[in-house]
Design an enzyme around this catalytic site. Structure first.
Site, PDB file in Angstrom:
ATOM      1  N   THR A  98       1.320  -4.749   4.246  1.00 30.99           N
ATOM      2  CA  THR A  98       1.122  -5.191   5.633  1.00 30.99           C
ATOM      3  C   THR A  98       0.605  -6.621   5.736  1.00 30.99           C
ATOM      4  O   THR A  98       0.809  -7.280   6.755  1.00 30.99           O
ATOM      5  CB  THR A  98       0.122  -4.261   6.367  1.00 30.99           C
ATOM      6  OG1 THR A  98      -1.109  -4.248   5.637  1.00 30.99           O
ATOM      7  CG2 THR A  98       0.664  -2.868   6.515  1.00 30.99           C
ATOM      8  N   ASP A  99      -0.080  -7.106   4.679  1.00 28.17           N
ATOM      9  CA  ASP A  99      -0.754  -8.404   4.798  1.00 28.17           C
ATOM     10  C   ASP A  99       0.186  -9.550   5.181  1.00 28.17           C
ATOM     11  O   ASP A  99      -0.166 -10.401   5.986  1.00 28.17           O
ATOM     12  CB  ASP A  99      -1.490  -8.747   3.494  1.00 28.17           C
ATOM     13  CG  ASP A  99      -2.729  -7.883   3.303  1.00 28.17           C
ATOM     14  OD1 ASP A  99      -3.180  -7.281   4.301  1.00 28.17           O
ATOM     15  OD2 ASP A  99      -3.243  -7.816   2.175  1.00 28.17           O
ATOM     16  N   CYS A 120      -4.202 -18.758  20.605  1.00 27.98           N
ATOM     17  CA  CYS A 120      -4.166 -17.590  21.502  1.00 27.98           C
ATOM     18  C   CYS A 120      -2.992 -16.701  21.107  1.00 27.98           C
ATOM     19  O   CYS A 120      -1.932 -17.189  20.734  1.00 27.98           O
ATOM     20  CB  CYS A 120      -3.963 -18.026  22.941  1.00 27.98           C
ATOM     21  SG  CYS A 120      -5.297 -19.023  23.572  1.00 27.98           S
ATOM     22  N   THR A 152       0.797  -1.230   0.000  1.00 29.62           N
ATOM     23  CA  THR A 152       0.000   0.000   0.000  1.00 29.62           C
ATOM     24  C   THR A 152       0.827   1.276   0.000  1.00 29.62           C
ATOM     25  O   THR A 152       0.498   2.231  -0.705  1.00 29.62           O
ATOM     26  CB  THR A 152      -0.934  -0.012   1.238  1.00 29.62           C
ATOM     27  OG1 THR A 152      -1.811  -1.122   1.118  1.00 29.62           O
ATOM     28  CG2 THR A 152      -1.753   1.257   1.331  1.00 29.62           C
TER      29      THR A 152
HETATM   30  N1  ASP Z   1      -2.759  -5.824   0.326  1.00 25.70           N
HETATM   31  C1  ASP Z   1      -1.730  -4.889   0.736  1.00 25.70           C
HETATM   32  C2  ASP Z   1      -0.419  -5.629   0.806  1.00 25.70           C
HETATM   33  O1  ASP Z   1      -0.203  -6.382   1.712  1.00 25.70           O
HETATM   34  C3  ASP Z   1      -2.075  -4.298   2.048  1.00 25.70           C
HETATM   35  C4  ASP Z   1      -1.044  -3.334   2.601  1.00 25.70           C
HETATM   36  O2  ASP Z   1      -0.055  -3.021   2.031  1.00 25.70           O
HETATM   37  O3  ASP Z   1      -1.271  -2.834   3.683  1.00 25.70           O
HETATM   38  O4  ASP Z   1       0.387  -5.477  -0.082  1.00 25.70           O
END
Ligand code: ASP
Length: 336
Positions: free
Chosen positions: A90-91, A273, A13
């Protein structure tokens, strides 16, 4: 002397642009954006260069080969830069951070992974703050390991998990304290020592090892998974209830466990958990796992367990050695 930082954009992103199908990475777009951010060339900032992975990826599409590509870039430029900032989606950021923490052997420079929930081109975004902070931490050089920097927190890379789909506070390391808290100043946690490397820096190349994850749930029909338990499956991470419990009588070895045992598949027991440790044999419901030689992941995240399996098998160890090493702390990923 001014510090030199290499930014490695992998996709994600932070550097994405708008496309017909929603946000997508675009070659050269981040370079252009960064050129329009004067603060990045402020005299107080380290010198930096940007390299892009080809192709740029939404991190959902990342594989071990992309982890190797990041490692190779770092190896190629290791001597020329004081630190590295990996810009990433982030994924699967927590998987990449975990994988690099193993594959970058004897690392003695900061490798800081960051990204954002809102693209940098948007007026309101979290990318610029994350980027600036990651660059400063990479230049300061106090943390010489793979760390993840997000929303004013610095985490040990192999202790992280993504906990929020849209909140800016997207990561947590539930079983390990922060490496640093970022407020008006950057407060490093002096209680966490940085281990000195035992040899020269090198990158262990990772292979596409056939492994899997099974999440246990009430009523799970283990027999449905029996078919995949062949000798070509090298490892399985079983995400169990609580401290390592699965449905089934204590003395009845479940077919899936028996098959793993017979075929030499390494069965790693993680917990669903977020906090605490797996402890096999505490309850009847985990005794069968213990008796069948399953590996206890202790307080490792699933992300770290998966990355560690890839790493250990890529090193060429046999299943028994992998089992032994899975239970040892190799890169700060577990506490017994
Ligand atoms: N789908 C994106 C990725 O992981 C989400 C992100 O960058 O936050 O590349």
């Amino acid at each position: 002397m001014k510090k030199r930082i290499l930014l490695i954009y992998t996709g994600g992103t932070i550097g994405m642009n708008r496309s017909e199908n929603g946000y997508a990475p675009e070659k050269g777009f981040l370079q252009k954006l960064l050129g329009n951010v004067p603060v990045l060339r402020d005299p107080s900032m380290p010198d930096w260069e940007l390299l892009e992975l080809d192709p740029l990826l939404d991190s959902s599409n990342m594989t071990v080969l992309d982890w190797n590509a990041i490692g190779d870039i770092i190896a190629k430029h290791y001597d020329a830069f004081d630190g590295f900032v990996v810009l990433h989606g982030t994924d699967t950021m927590a998987y990449t951070a975990s994988a690099l923490s193993f594959s970058l052997e004897n690392l003695d420079k900061p490798v800081i992974i960051t990204g954002s929930q809102i693209p940098l081109f948007e007026v309101r975004n979290d990318g610029l703050d994350n980027l600036l902070t990651a660059m400063i931490i990479a230049a300061e050089g106090k943390v010489r390991e793979v760390a993840l920097c997000f929303a004013d927190k610095l985490f040990r890379g192999n202790r992280c998990t993504k906990i929020n789909t849209s909140g800016l506070n997207a990561f947590s390391s539930p079983n390990f304290p922060l490496l640093a808290e970022i407020g008006t100043t950057i407060q490093y946690n002096e209680m966490i020592p940085q281990t000195a490397p035992k040899g020269a820096f090198r990158v262990q190349s990772l292979s596409k090892i056939p492994i899997g994850i099974i999440k246990v749930f009430p009523g799970i029909q283990f027999e449905l998974f029996e078919e995949i338990m062949t000798e070509s499956l090298k490892g399985i991470v079983l995400e169990t209830f609580g401290a390592g419990n699965i449905p089934g009588a204590a003395d009845a070895i479940l077919p899936i466990v028996r098959k793993a045992h017979e075929h030499g598949t390494v069965l790693v027991i993680c917990s669903q958990c977020l906090r605490g440790s797996v402890s096999l044999g505490t309850y009847e419901t985990s005794a069968a796992l213990k008796n069948a030689g399953a590996v206890c992941a202790y307080d490792m995240t699933t992300e770290a367990a998966v990355a560690k399996l890839y790493y250990l098998f890529s090193c060429g160890y046999d299943a028994d050695t992998v089992k032994e090493m899975m239970e040892q702390d190799l890169a700060g990923e577990l506490t017994k």
